[in-house]
Design a protein around this motif. Structure first.
Motif, PDB file in Angstrom:
ATOM      1  N   GLU A 252       5.458  -9.809 -12.547  1.00 27.46           N
ATOM      2  CA  GLU A 252       6.391  -9.075 -11.698  1.00 27.46           C
ATOM      3  C   GLU A 252       6.288  -7.568 -11.953  1.00 27.46           C
ATOM      4  O   GLU A 252       6.313  -6.765 -11.014  1.00 27.46           O
ATOM      5  CB  GLU A 252       7.822  -9.548 -11.946  1.00 27.46           C
ATOM      6  CG  GLU A 252       8.102 -10.989 -11.530  1.00 27.46           C
ATOM      7  CD  GLU A 252       7.535 -12.015 -12.500  1.00 27.46           C
ATOM      8  OE1 GLU A 252       7.116 -11.618 -13.618  1.00 27.46           O
ATOM      9  OE2 GLU A 252       7.493 -13.201 -12.145  1.00 27.46           O
ATOM     10  N   GLY A 253       6.172  -7.196 -13.228  1.00 27.41           N
ATOM     11  CA  GLY A 253       6.051  -5.781 -13.560  1.00 27.41           C
ATOM     12  C   GLY A 253       4.778  -5.165 -13.019  1.00 27.41           C
ATOM     13  O   GLY A 253       4.783  -4.046 -12.500  1.00 27.41           O
ATOM     14  N   THR A 254       3.676  -5.899 -13.115  1.00 30.25           N
ATOM     15  CA  THR A 254       2.397  -5.398 -12.606  1.00 30.25           C
ATOM     16  C   THR A 254       2.447  -5.212 -11.093  1.00 30.25           C
ATOM     17  O   THR A 254       1.992  -4.191 -10.559  1.00 30.25           O
ATOM     18  CB  THR A 254       1.260  -6.360 -12.988  1.00 30.25           C
ATOM     19  OG1 THR A 254       1.157  -6.417 -14.419  1.00 30.25           O
ATOM     20  CG2 THR A 254      -0.058  -5.900 -12.408  1.00 30.25           C
ATOM     21  N   VAL A 255       2.999  -6.196 -10.398  1.00 26.60           N
ATOM     22  CA  VAL A 255       3.102  -6.103  -8.936  1.00 26.60           C
ATOM     23  C   VAL A 255       3.975  -4.912  -8.545  1.00 26.60           C
ATOM     24  O   VAL A 255       3.643  -4.148  -7.635  1.00 26.60           O
ATOM     25  CB  VAL A 255       3.679  -7.413  -8.359  1.00 26.60           C
ATOM     26  CG1 VAL A 255       4.012  -7.251  -6.879  1.00 26.60           C
ATOM     27  CG2 VAL A 255       2.689  -8.553  -8.543  1.00 26.60           C
ATOM     28  N   GLN A 256       5.086  -4.731  -9.256  1.00 26.78           N
ATOM     29  CA  GLN A 256       6.001  -3.633  -8.942  1.00 26.78           C
ATOM     30  C   GLN A 256       5.347  -2.282  -9.194  1.00 26.78           C
ATOM     31  O   GLN A 256       5.437  -1.365  -8.363  1.00 26.78           O
ATOM     32  CB  GLN A 256       7.274  -3.768  -9.767  1.00 26.78           C
ATOM     33  CG  GLN A 256       8.313  -2.684  -9.455  1.00 26.78           C
ATOM     34  CD  GLN A 256       9.545  -2.814 -10.330  1.00 26.78           C
ATOM     35  OE1 GLN A 256       9.435  -2.965 -11.539  1.00 26.78           O
ATOM     36  NE2 GLN A 256      10.713  -2.762  -9.715  1.00 26.78           N
ATOM     37  N   ARG A 257       4.679  -2.123 -10.328  1.00 28.68           N
ATOM     38  CA  ARG A 257       4.059  -0.833 -10.638  1.00 28.68           C
ATOM     39  C   ARG A 257       2.903  -0.529  -9.707  1.00 28.68           C
ATOM     40  O   ARG A 257       2.676   0.629  -9.343  1.00 28.68           O
ATOM     41  CB  ARG A 257       3.592  -0.809 -12.098  1.00 28.68           C
ATOM     42  CG  ARG A 257       4.723  -0.887 -13.114  1.00 28.68           C
ATOM     43  CD  ARG A 257       5.780   0.198 -12.913  1.00 28.68           C
ATOM     44  NE  ARG A 257       5.243   1.532 -13.067  1.00 28.68           N
ATOM     45  CZ  ARG A 257       5.184   2.179 -14.230  1.00 28.68           C
ATOM     46  NH1 ARG A 257       5.635   1.603 -15.344  1.00 28.68           N
ATOM     47  NH2 ARG A 257       4.706   3.392 -14.290  1.00 28.68           N
ATOM     48  N   LEU A 258       2.160  -1.561  -9.289  1.00 31.31           N
ATOM     49  CA  LEU A 258       1.075  -1.336  -8.335  1.00 31.31           C
ATOM     50  C   LEU A 258       1.638  -0.874  -6.996  1.00 31.31           C
ATOM     51  O   LEU A 258       1.078   0.023  -6.352  1.00 31.31           O
ATOM     52  CB  LEU A 258       0.258  -2.618  -8.155  1.00 31.31           C
ATOM     53  CG  LEU A 258      -0.896  -2.543  -7.137  1.00 31.31           C
ATOM     54  CD1 LEU A 258      -1.857  -1.413  -7.491  1.00 31.31           C
ATOM     55  CD2 LEU A 258      -1.636  -3.878  -7.092  1.00 31.31           C
ATOM     56  N   ALA A 259       2.742  -1.470  -6.578  1.00 36.62           N
ATOM     57  CA  ALA A 259       3.374  -1.045  -5.330  1.00 36.62           C
ATOM     58  C   ALA A 259       3.866   0.395  -5.439  1.00 36.62           C
ATOM     59  O   ALA A 259       3.668   1.211  -4.521  1.00 36.62           O
ATOM     60  CB  ALA A 259       4.529  -1.984  -4.993  1.00 36.62           C
ATOM     61  N   GLN A 260       4.492   0.747  -6.567  1.00 43.19           N
ATOM     62  CA  GLN A 260       4.977   2.107  -6.774  1.00 43.19           C
ATOM     63  C   GLN A 260       3.820   3.105  -6.752  1.00 43.19           C
ATOM     64  O   GLN A 260       3.927   4.186  -6.156  1.00 43.19           O
ATOM     65  CB  GLN A 260       5.729   2.202  -8.101  1.00 43.19           C
ATOM     66  CG  GLN A 260       7.058   1.451  -8.120  1.00 43.19           C
ATOM     67  CD  GLN A 260       7.688   1.443  -9.505  1.00 43.19           C
ATOM     68  OE1 GLN A 260       7.045   1.807 -10.493  1.00 43.19           O
ATOM     69  NE2 GLN A 260       8.943   1.027  -9.572  1.00 43.19           N
ATOM     70  N   LEU A 261       2.739   2.742  -7.432  1.00 42.69           N
ATOM     71  CA  LEU A 261       1.587   3.643  -7.489  1.00 42.69           C
ATOM     72  C   LEU A 261       1.059   3.935  -6.091  1.00 42.69           C
ATOM     73  O   LEU A 261       0.814   5.093  -5.731  1.00 42.69           O
ATOM     74  CB  LEU A 261       0.497   3.021  -8.361  1.00 42.69           C
ATOM     75  CG  LEU A 261      -0.798   3.821  -8.540  1.00 42.69           C
ATOM     76  CD1 LEU A 261      -1.384   3.566  -9.929  1.00 42.69           C
ATOM     77  CD2 LEU A 261      -1.850   3.428  -7.497  1.00 42.69           C
ATOM     78  N   GLN A 262       0.880   2.894  -5.283  1.00 39.86           N
ATOM     79  CA  GLN A 262       0.324   3.106  -3.947  1.00 39.86           C
ATOM     80  C   GLN A 262       1.281   3.898  -3.058  1.00 39.86           C
ATOM     81  O   GLN A 262       0.864   4.795  -2.327  1.00 39.86           O
ATOM     82  CB  GLN A 262      -0.002   1.763  -3.301  1.00 39.86           C
ATOM     83  CG  GLN A 262      -1.144   1.028  -3.977  1.00 39.86           C
ATOM     84  CD  GLN A 262      -1.457  -0.274  -3.271  1.00 39.86           C
ATOM     85  OE1 GLN A 262      -2.203  -0.311  -2.295  1.00 39.86           O
ATOM     86  NE2 GLN A 262      -0.883  -1.365  -3.764  1.00 39.86           N
ATOM     87  N   ARG A 263       2.563   3.566  -3.119  1.00 35.76           N
ATOM     88  CA  ARG A 263       3.521   4.252  -2.254  1.00 35.76           C
ATOM     89  C   ARG A 263       3.746   5.700  -2.680  1.00 35.76           C
ATOM     90  O   ARG A 263       4.239   6.511  -1.892  1.00 35.76           O
ATOM     91  CB  ARG A 263       4.851   3.498  -2.248  1.00 35.76           C
ATOM     92  CG  ARG A 263       4.754   2.126  -1.597  1.00 35.76           C
ATOM     93  CD  ARG A 263       6.125   1.529  -1.351  1.00 35.76           C
ATOM     94  NE  ARG A 263       6.041   0.150  -0.900  1.00 35.76           N
ATOM     95  CZ  ARG A 263       5.727  -0.223   0.334  1.00 35.76           C
ATOM     96  NH1 ARG A 263       5.453   0.707   1.242  1.00 35.76           N
ATOM     97  NH2 ARG A 263       5.672  -1.498   0.672  1.00 35.76           N
ATOM     98  N   SER A 264       3.371   6.037  -3.916  1.00 35.23           N
ATOM     99  CA  SER A 264       3.493   7.427  -4.357  1.00 35.23           C
ATOM    100  C   SER A 264       2.339   8.288  -3.858  1.00 35.23           C
ATOM    101  O   SER A 264       2.421   9.517  -3.910  1.00 35.23           O
ATOM    102  CB  SER A 264       3.540   7.487  -5.888  1.00 35.23           C
ATOM    103  OG  SER A 264       2.262   7.211  -6.461  1.00 35.23           O
ATOM    104  N   ALA A 265       1.273   7.651  -3.371  1.00 42.06           N
ATOM    105  CA  ALA A 265       0.087   8.396  -2.934  1.00 42.06           C
ATOM    106  C   ALA A 265       0.392   9.185  -1.661  1.00 42.06           C
ATOM    107  O   ALA A 265       1.001   8.663  -0.729  1.00 42.06           O
ATOM    108  CB  ALA A 265      -1.078   7.446  -2.688  1.00 42.06           C
ATOM    109  N   ARG A 266      -0.037  10.419  -1.624  1.00 36.46           N
ATOM    110  CA  ARG A 266       0.117  11.253  -0.442  1.00 36.46           C
ATOM    111  C   ARG A 266      -1.219  11.546   0.223  1.00 36.46           C
ATOM    112  O   ARG A 266      -1.258  11.915   1.401  1.00 36.46           O
ATOM    113  CB  ARG A 266       0.796  12.577  -0.814  1.00 36.46           C
ATOM    114  CG  ARG A 266       2.250  12.415  -1.268  1.00 36.46           C
ATOM    115  CD  ARG A 266       3.114  11.937  -0.113  1.00 36.46           C
ATOM    116  NE  ARG A 266       4.489  11.663  -0.537  1.00 36.46           N
ATOM    117  CZ  ARG A 266       4.927  10.473  -0.889  1.00 36.46           C
ATOM    118  NH1 ARG A 266       4.092   9.434  -0.865  1.00 36.46           N
ATOM    119  NH2 ARG A 266       6.174  10.280  -1.261  1.00 36.46           N
TER     120      ARG A 266
END
Length: 327
Positions: free
Chosen positions: A115-129
């Motif tokens: 769950e933590g890996t999935v969440q951090r991967l989602a955060q990383l991608q959504r932070s990309a500009r």
């Protein structure tokens, strides 16, 4: 349904009861709903502009026009979110200032749960500009290897460059999924022996999978540092040597007979599709399904194309084709 506007389930029930019926007093509404605290709910709804009081006694409440009332609330929420974005920028300055004294051991975070890996991967991608750079290889969390967030971000202008390991292309449905991403704007290449599963957002934060088990639960989060610079350089080196993936539309060659397939496969667009599938490492059976050919036809066309390129292996064929500008 209206949770995003800050309404509790009880407040929503009171509001919907007013929408469904005639204006009512608080006492009358108590007979229409199953929740307690009707008077308190009406006070909140009135504050948000969703209900108003009619003249006279006893006090009767009527709902406001939903389209107008909701629009005001939505705009208010948008303004609040914009203020959060401004606040986040200020907090980042404090964060950077605080990081100056951070130990070198704190540039890497360890995530140990799925769950933590999935969440951090989602955060990383959504932070990309601007862009996300990725190495893609099995095993995948959940087994499918799909990336719905990429499908959301590509139309917004975020650039994706992905290097796929050949072994991942053998999974059922994987070539079709990659073809859809390429059609949406992904820049995709394939390589043999992609070293690690990795995502890097805007060259400022990265995630690599530890792959300690088939479930790929664990990951490392790499913040800006010489270590992240090394991972960026590794990506660029592998990207430069990888073969571009090119897919034509599914079923480009629709005939199952040898004559039909021979004619269509010699069309430049079909040859490019076949080369892309070869470079991607697809088997003859997978190529046949994609092109709409009989498996024997696919085997024959692959042999002919490899002979034309002077290649001993399928991957060499992709490399030779790339060097000749056929891909």
């Amino acid at each position: 349904m209206l949770d995003a506007l800050g309404l509790t389930s009880g407040q929503q029930e009171v509001y919907l009861a007013l929408l469904d019926g005639a204006p009512a007093t608080a006492a009358e509404l108590r007979g229409r709903v199953t929740v307690a605290g009707v008077t308190a709910s009406l006070a909140v709804l009135e504050t948000k502009g969703l209900v108003s009081r009619l003249p006279g006694r006893p006090v009767r409440y009527q709902p406001a026009r939903p389209d107008m009332a909701m629009e005001v609330l939505v705009r208010s929420q948008e303004q609040a979110l914009q203020q959060v974005r401004v606040l986040a920028a200020g907090l980042m300055e404090r964060f950077r200032a605080g990081q100056k004294a951070v130990s070198s051991t704190e540039i890497v975070e360890t995530v140990t749960t799925r769950e933590g890996t999935v969440q951090r991967l989602a955060q990383l991608q959504r932070s990309a500009r601007h862009q996300v750079s990725a190495f893609d290889r099995p095993p995948y969390i959940g087994g499918a290897g799909t990336n719905d967030i990429e499908s959301e971000l590509l139309p917004t202008g975020v650039r994706y460059r992905c290097v796929y390991d050949r072994t991942g292309l053998e999974l059922p449905g994987r070539p079709a999924a990659i073809r859809d991403l390429v059609a949406s704007g992904e820049q995709a290449r394939v390589a043999a022996g992609v070293p690690v599963k990795m995502f890097i957002a805007d060259d400022r934060i990265g995630l690599i999978s530890l792959e300690r088990s088939p479930t790929s639960d664990s990951a490392l989060i790499i913040h800006q540092s010489s270590l992240l610079d090394t991972l960026i350089a590794l990506f660029e080196e592998v990207w430069a040597d990888a073969v571009p993936i090119r897919f034509g539309p599914p079923g480009t060659g629709t005939g199952t007979g040898a004559g039909t397939a021979r004619t269509s496969a010699r069309h430049p667009a079909d040859r490019g599709t076949l080369l892309g599938l070869l470079a991607a490492g697809l088997t003859d059976e997978a190529i046949a399904r994609h092109m709409g050919w009989h498996p024997r036809t696919a085997q024959r066309r692959v042999r002919e194309l490899m002979a034309e390129l002077g290649a001993q292996t399928r991957f060499q064929a992709g490399l030779q084709a790339a060097r000749r500008g056929w891909l």
